[in-house]
Design a protein around this motif. Structure first.
Motif, PDB file in Angstrom:
ATOM      1  N   ARG A 193     -36.820  -6.877  21.775  1.00  0.00           N
ATOM      2  CA  ARG A 193     -37.439  -6.191  20.767  1.00  0.00           C
ATOM      3  C   ARG A 193     -36.814  -6.026  20.049  1.00  0.00           C
ATOM      4  N   ARG A 194     -37.728  -6.297  18.167  1.00  0.00           N
ATOM      5  CA  ARG A 194     -36.379  -5.386  16.967  1.00  0.00           C
ATOM      6  C   ARG A 194     -36.764  -4.916  17.252  1.00  0.00           C
ATOM      7  N   VAL A 195     -35.214  -3.850  16.752  1.00  0.00           N
ATOM      8  CA  VAL A 195     -34.773  -3.083  16.257  1.00  0.00           C
ATOM      9  C   VAL A 195     -34.435  -2.516  14.334  1.00  0.00           C
ATOM     10  N   ASP A 196     -35.378  -2.047  14.186  1.00  0.00           N
ATOM     11  CA  ASP A 196     -35.380  -1.137  12.012  1.00  0.00           C
ATOM     12  C   ASP A 196     -35.026  -0.379  12.511  1.00  0.00           C
ATOM     13  N   MET A 197     -33.621  -0.681  11.221  1.00  0.00           N
ATOM     14  CA  MET A 197     -33.096   0.418  10.294  1.00  0.00           C
ATOM     15  C   MET A 197     -33.035  -0.010   9.058  1.00  0.00           C
ATOM     16  N   VAL A 198     -33.163   1.386   7.971  1.00  0.00           N
ATOM     17  CA  VAL A 198     -33.143   1.776   7.377  1.00  0.00           C
ATOM     18  C   VAL A 198     -31.750   2.103   6.756  1.00  0.00           C
ATOM     19  N   PHE A 199     -31.369   1.893   5.792  1.00  0.00           N
ATOM     20  CA  PHE A 199     -29.995   2.319   5.122  1.00  0.00           C
ATOM     21  C   PHE A 199     -29.935   2.066   3.377  1.00  0.00           C
ATOM     22  N   GLY A 200     -30.179   3.917   2.822  1.00  0.00           N
ATOM     23  CA  GLY A 200     -29.917   3.794   1.581  1.00  0.00           C
ATOM     24  C   GLY A 200     -28.781   4.033   0.569  1.00  0.00           C
ATOM     25  N   ILE A 201     -28.819   3.419  -0.509  1.00  0.00           N
ATOM     26  CA  ILE A 201     -27.290   3.551  -1.372  1.00  0.00           C
ATOM     27  C   ILE A 201     -27.722   3.694  -2.634  1.00  0.00           C
ATOM     28  N   ASP A 202     -27.096   4.352  -3.608  1.00  0.00           N
ATOM     29  CA  ASP A 202     -26.776   4.871  -4.331  1.00  0.00           C
ATOM     30  C   ASP A 202     -27.459   3.767  -5.362  1.00  0.00           C
ATOM     31  N   TYR A 203     -28.503   4.245  -6.623  1.00  0.00           N
ATOM     32  CA  TYR A 203     -28.710   3.308  -7.594  1.00  0.00           C
ATOM     33  C   TYR A 203     -27.924   2.194  -8.214  1.00  0.00           C
ATOM     34  N   SER A 204     -26.377   3.065  -8.607  1.00  0.00           N
ATOM     35  CA  SER A 204     -25.056   2.521  -8.914  1.00  0.00           C
ATOM     36  C   SER A 204     -24.206   1.650  -7.841  1.00  0.00           C
ATOM     37  N   ASP A 205     -24.178   1.932  -7.194  1.00  0.00           N
ATOM     38  CA  ASP A 205     -24.016   0.943  -5.980  1.00  0.00           C
ATOM     39  C   ASP A 205     -24.265  -0.418  -6.255  1.00  0.00           C
ATOM     40  N   ASP A 206     -23.130  -1.826  -5.357  1.00  0.00           N
ATOM     41  CA  ASP A 206     -23.913  -3.259  -5.920  1.00  0.00           C
ATOM     42  C   ASP A 206     -24.777  -3.647  -4.085  1.00  0.00           C
ATOM     43  N   ASN A 235     -15.677   1.264   2.135  1.00  0.00           N
ATOM     44  CA  ASN A 235     -15.843   0.320   1.221  1.00  0.00           C
ATOM     45  C   ASN A 235     -16.338   0.983  -0.276  1.00  0.00           C
ATOM     46  N   ASP A 236     -16.755   2.358  -0.714  1.00  0.00           N
ATOM     47  CA  ASP A 236     -17.275   3.189  -1.617  1.00  0.00           C
ATOM     48  C   ASP A 236     -18.222   2.313  -1.862  1.00  0.00           C
ATOM     49  N   VAL A 237     -19.502   2.565  -0.711  1.00  0.00           N
ATOM     50  CA  VAL A 237     -21.501   2.567  -1.199  1.00  0.00           C
ATOM     51  C   VAL A 237     -22.044   3.850  -0.647  1.00  0.00           C
ATOM     52  N   SER A 238     -22.217   4.167  -0.905  1.00  0.00           N
ATOM     53  CA  SER A 238     -22.736   5.470  -0.239  1.00  0.00           C
ATOM     54  C   SER A 238     -24.045   6.098  -0.498  1.00  0.00           C
ATOM     55  N   PHE A 239     -23.987   7.399   0.040  1.00  0.00           N
ATOM     56  CA  PHE A 239     -25.657   7.218   0.915  1.00  0.00           C
ATOM     57  C   PHE A 239     -25.971   8.901  -0.221  1.00  0.00           C
ATOM     58  N   PRO A 240     -27.092   8.291  -1.286  1.00  0.00           N
ATOM     59  CA  PRO A 240     -27.079   9.404  -2.072  1.00  0.00           C
ATOM     60  C   PRO A 240     -27.621  10.024  -1.809  1.00  0.00           C
ATOM     61  N   PHE A 241     -27.288  11.650  -1.953  1.00  0.00           N
ATOM     62  CA  PHE A 241     -27.743  12.963  -1.609  1.00  0.00           C
ATOM     63  C   PHE A 241     -29.749  13.372  -2.566  1.00  0.00           C
ATOM     64  N   PRO A 242     -30.635  13.736  -1.747  1.00  0.00           N
ATOM     65  CA  PRO A 242     -32.097  13.855  -2.431  1.00  0.00           C
ATOM     66  C   PRO A 242     -32.076  14.019  -3.768  1.00  0.00           C
ATOM     67  N   GLN A 243     -32.315  13.898  -5.020  1.00  0.00           N
ATOM     68  CA  GLN A 243     -31.941  14.602  -6.507  1.00  0.00           C
ATOM     69  C   GLN A 243     -33.198  14.222  -6.491  1.00  0.00           C
ATOM     70  N   ARG A 244     -33.353  15.536  -7.999  1.00  0.00           N
ATOM     71  CA  ARG A 244     -34.167  14.904  -9.066  1.00  0.00           C
ATOM     72  C   ARG A 244     -33.974  15.354 -10.779  1.00  0.00           C
ATOM     73  N   ASP A 245     -34.823  14.346 -11.433  1.00  0.00           N
ATOM     74  CA  ASP A 245     -34.147  14.798 -12.559  1.00  0.00           C
ATOM     75  C   ASP A 245     -35.259  15.519 -13.308  1.00  0.00           C
TER      76      ASP A 245
END
Length: 273
Positions: free
Chosen positions: A176-189, A256-266
């Protein structure tokens, strides 16, 4: 007194005859009841020992064997009293038709149970999702399918509901395939994050190389860049791999200084004159 003796002499053969019939009927009933239970156990034992026999069918075959022997026993008991069994069978047939019309829902469960046993979309021990309920199949009977959820809650579902619902069998295929999603900040590489995920997957022996894992940017969300990760594993490893990889990716992102961003709104404020 002589009349009483004469009546007793006349009744004695009748009493003996009927008494023997009653004793014979009781004997047949006891033997039939014992034989039905013994035959059921024997059939189930043989079925469980047979290599090609599915465990799903074993309880059903045992129950059918017991019912058939009990029916034959009852007919034999009635025959012991001189009852014409052929007429009884005819009456039972007509009664069965009437009862069948009155119990359409019950017969629908029986028919659905037969279809489940013939087509076998799942078997005993499979993890399935049926009609929104997820659990492990314990048994498939003539009327109900018994399951228990992963937190060990018993579920009894009418066969007609099972057969009429979408059935997802999680154990049908070996991989079976395991589907996972990892969110990173827009400023991360993004490439750096994807390399980290690839390295974590390569260090886990449970991840299959064929098909190769898929790692790609799947979505530009409101607060994060989403990286979808799709490794293939053997079916028993689905949840252990999901839990372990999620933990290891979080640890490596932090290291490695890759962040998981918190939900935010401008929010933009405009001053009205």
């Amino acid at each position: 007194m002589e009349n009483l003796d004469g009546q007793l002499e006349e009744l004695t053969p009748m009493i003996i005859e009927h008494g023997l019939s009653v004793l014979g009927a009781v004997f047949i009933l006891l033997i039939g009841w014992w034989l039905a239970g013994w035959a059921k156990k024997k059939v189930m034992k043989k079925g469980q020992a047979a290599k090609g026999m599915d465990n799903t069918l074993v309880p059903i075959l045992g129950q059918i064997t017991k019912i058939l022997i009990l029916v034959i026993t009852i007919l034999a008991v009635l025959g012991q009293f001189g009852v014409e069994t052929t007429s009884i069978i005819a009456v039972l047939g007509a009664s069965a038709l009437a009862v069948g019309l009155a119990l359409q829902g019950t017969l629908s469960n029986v028919a659905s149970g037969v279809m489940l046993l013939i087509l076998r979309p799942f078997k005993v021990g499979d993890a399935v999702e049926v009609g929104g309920t997820t659990g492990v199949v314990d048994s498939i009977g003539l009327f109900t399918t018994e399951m228990h959820t992963f937190d060990n809650i018993g579920v009894s579902m009418p066969n007609s509901s099972v057969w009429g619902s979408e059935i997802k069998n999680m154990n049908r295929f070996e991989q079976r395939r395991v589907d996972m999603v990892f969110g990173i900040d827009y400023s991360d590489d993004m490439d750096k994050a994807m390399d980290i995920i690839k390295k974590v997957l390569s260090e886990d022996d449970r991840i299959l190389s064929d098909p190769a894992p898929q790692i790609a940017v799947s979505n530009l969300g409101d607060s994060s860049v989403d990286i979808i990760t799709r490794p293939w594993v053997d079916t028993p490893n689905v949840w252990p791999v999901r839990f372990d990889i999620t933990k290891k990716v979080k640890e490596q992102f932090d290291a490695n200084d890759v962040s998981f961003p918190f939900p935010q709104r401008d929010v933009h404020l405009f001053k009205e004159n």
